[in-house]
Scaffold this motif. Structure first.
Motif, PDB file in Angstrom:
ATOM      1  N   ASP A  56       0.606  -0.950  -0.243  1.00  0.00           N
ATOM      2  CA  ASP A  56      -0.116   0.042   0.117  1.00  0.00           C
ATOM      3  C   ASP A  56       1.487   1.457   0.360  1.00  0.00           C
ATOM      4  OD1 ASP A  56      -2.199  -1.500   0.242  1.00  0.00           O
ATOM      5  OD2 ASP A  56      -2.465  -1.531   2.017  1.00  0.00           O
ATOM      6  N   ILE A  57       2.280   1.580  -0.016  1.00  0.00           N
ATOM      7  CA  ILE A  57       2.950   2.594   0.077  1.00  0.00           C
ATOM      8  C   ILE A  57       3.720   2.413  -1.355  1.00  0.00           C
ATOM      9  CG2 ILE A  57       5.137   3.668   0.979  1.00  0.00           C
ATOM     10  CD1 ILE A  57       4.599   1.531   3.383  1.00  0.00           C
ATOM     11  N   PRO A  58       3.532   3.727  -2.254  1.00  0.00           N
ATOM     12  CA  PRO A  58       3.595   4.047  -3.209  1.00  0.00           C
ATOM     13  C   PRO A  58       5.288   4.291  -3.025  1.00  0.00           C
ATOM     14  CG  PRO A  58       2.739   6.265  -2.288  1.00  0.00           C
ATOM     15  CD  PRO A  58       2.210   4.627  -1.345  1.00  0.00           C
ATOM     16  N   PHE A  78       5.764   7.535   1.884  1.00  0.00           N
ATOM     17  CA  PHE A  78       6.587   6.951   0.322  1.00  0.00           C
ATOM     18  C   PHE A  78       7.415   6.294   0.201  1.00  0.00           C
ATOM     19  CE2 PHE A  78       7.100  10.929  -0.232  1.00  0.00           C
ATOM     20  CZ  PHE A  78       8.728  11.238  -1.147  1.00  0.00           C
ATOM     21  N   PHE A  79       8.116   5.452  -0.801  1.00  0.00           N
ATOM     22  CA  PHE A  79       9.155   4.977  -0.862  1.00  0.00           C
ATOM     23  C   PHE A  79      10.193   5.534  -1.939  1.00  0.00           C
ATOM     24  CE2 PHE A  79       7.782   1.556   0.706  1.00  0.00           C
ATOM     25  CZ  PHE A  79       8.225   0.984   2.424  1.00  0.00           C
ATOM     26  N   ASN A 100      20.426   2.752  -2.953  1.00  0.00           N
ATOM     27  CA  ASN A 100      19.027   3.356  -2.243  1.00  0.00           C
ATOM     28  C   ASN A 100      18.023   3.105  -2.381  1.00  0.00           C
ATOM     29  OD1 ASN A 100      22.164   4.030  -2.132  1.00  0.00           O
ATOM     30  ND2 ASN A 100      21.688   6.507  -3.232  1.00  0.00           N
ATOM     31  N   ILE A 101      17.637   3.081  -1.165  1.00  0.00           N
ATOM     32  CA  ILE A 101      16.527   2.629  -0.947  1.00  0.00           C
ATOM     33  C   ILE A 101      15.875   3.895   0.450  1.00  0.00           C
ATOM     34  CG2 ILE A 101      14.143   1.557  -0.513  1.00  0.00           C
ATOM     35  CD1 ILE A 101      16.296  -0.662  -1.179  1.00  0.00           C
ATOM     36  N   ALA A 102      15.055   4.867   0.457  1.00  0.00           N
ATOM     37  CA  ALA A 102      14.922   5.025   1.639  1.00  0.00           C
ATOM     38  C   ALA A 102      13.129   5.262   1.660  1.00  0.00           C
ATOM     39  CB  ALA A 102      14.611   6.573   1.761  1.00  0.00           C
ATOM     40  N   TYR A 103      12.401   5.548   2.889  1.00  0.00           N
ATOM     41  CA  TYR A 103      11.390   5.821   3.400  1.00  0.00           C
ATOM     42  C   TYR A 103      11.009   7.139   3.704  1.00  0.00           C
ATOM     43  CZ  TYR A 103       6.436   4.737   6.076  1.00  0.00           C
ATOM     44  OH  TYR A 103       5.164   4.560   6.554  1.00  0.00           O
ATOM     45  N   ILE A 104       9.825   7.990   3.438  1.00  0.00           N
ATOM     46  CA  ILE A 104       9.457   9.125   3.371  1.00  0.00           C
ATOM     47  C   ILE A 104       8.237   9.102   4.354  1.00  0.00           C
ATOM     48  CG2 ILE A 104       9.244  11.164   2.341  1.00  0.00           C
ATOM     49  CD1 ILE A 104      12.277  10.010   2.294  1.00  0.00           C
ATOM     50  N   VAL A 105       8.612  10.767   5.139  1.00  0.00           N
ATOM     51  CA  VAL A 105       7.241  10.020   6.418  1.00  0.00           C
ATOM     52  C   VAL A 105       7.258  11.942   6.761  1.00  0.00           C
ATOM     53  CG1 VAL A 105       6.032  10.368   8.318  1.00  0.00           C
ATOM     54  CG2 VAL A 105       6.850   8.018   7.005  1.00  0.00           C
ATOM     55  N   ASP A 106       6.409  12.263   5.617  1.00  0.00           N
ATOM     56  CA  ASP A 106       5.876  14.078   6.091  1.00  0.00           C
ATOM     57  C   ASP A 106       7.050  14.865   5.368  1.00  0.00           C
ATOM     58  OD1 ASP A 106       3.212  13.664   7.745  1.00  0.00           O
ATOM     59  OD2 ASP A 106       4.821  13.419   9.197  1.00  0.00           O
TER      60      ASP A 106
END
Length: 263
Positions: A56-58, A78-79, A100-106
């Protein structure tokens, strides 16, 4: 989340190394930057992992964006994925390329992994804790150790892009009385700051969010910060920018143990 990131990044790195050893043709994207089959294979692997674990995370991924596949993110988490950061290093057979993989919140990078498969190291960051991982030749994790930024002393060591240095970088170094500077490719610059091996990384040339998010997550988790030239933390998920394309970054400065203003 980091466990899933590690699995995805290491599998992608294994595919990249297979191409690295055998060689491949190089193509050009619309922005004239290079791309190889290694970039494309790695992105497919990462997207499969993220879709399986977090359906469910774009995901905003570099090669997908190039192909016009851009999911709507709105204000939701999102990622950001760069399957092969440092493609020029990869092509020139310098080992400084990363996954590189990252998770972004706000708008903030709250979790990330930077994996350098040719060097056998990875860096992770989440919840104010960062680690350096040694990855064995068989692509298993051999060891982990916590990392932190170092306090600046009288002599500061700067990092600069191997391919994108310019006169503004030189002026920044002079203005801040920085006489020692090391050039290195890819998002490893963030990671060297995070593990306390340098103090500052100024960037006065164009980057995209997927270039920086994972390294920025590691750096922030290790106690550092990435700020724009107005002293505010670099944000992510930038759309409909009047002066640049979606997901493009402004100039920024990464600091180890510094205030937000960089002093």
């Amino acid at each position: 989340m980091l466990a899933a990131f590690e699995q995805a990044a290491i599998e992608a790195g294994k595919a990249i190394m297979a191409v690295y050893r055998s060689g491949c043709e190089v193509s050009q994207k619309l922005d004239l930057s290079p791309v190889t089959v290694a970039d494309e294979r790695a992105e497919v692997i990462i997207l499969e992992h993220l879709s399986r674990h977090f359906p469910d995370i774009p995901v905003i991924a570099e090669e997908s964006v190039e192909a016009g596949r851009i999911p709507e993110i709105g204000s939701a988490p999102f990622f950001l994925v760069d399957p092969l950061d440092g493609t020029r290093e990869f092509i020139d057979h310098r080992d400084e390329f990363t996954v590189n993989i990252a998770y972004i919140v706000d708008g903030k990078p709250v979790a990330g992994i930077v994996y350098a498969p040719a060097l056998g190291v990875a860096f992770t960051g989440e919840n104010n804790a960062a680690e350096k991982l040694v990855v064995n030749a068989d692509f298993t994790i051999g060891s982990r150790a916590p990392i932190k930024v170092r306090a600046c002393g009288d002599t500061k060591l700067a990092l600069a892009s191997r391919c994108h240095g310019n006169a503004r970088t030189d002026a920044f170094l002079a203005a801040n009385a920085i006489t020692a500077c090391t050039t290195i490719g890819s998002s490893l610059k963030f990671c060297l700051l995070a593990e306390g091996k340098a103090d500052v990384y100024p960037r006065f040339s164009r980057t995209m969010e997927w270039d920086t998010a994972a390294g920025d997550a590691v750096l922030r988790a290790a106690g550092g910060i990435t700020v724009t030239l107005d002293g505010l933390p670099l944000s992510y998920g930038k759309r409909q920018q009047s002066d640049d394309s979606d997901f493009a970054n402004p100039d920024f400065i990464c600091w180890g143990k510094q205030t937000l203003a960089g002093g």
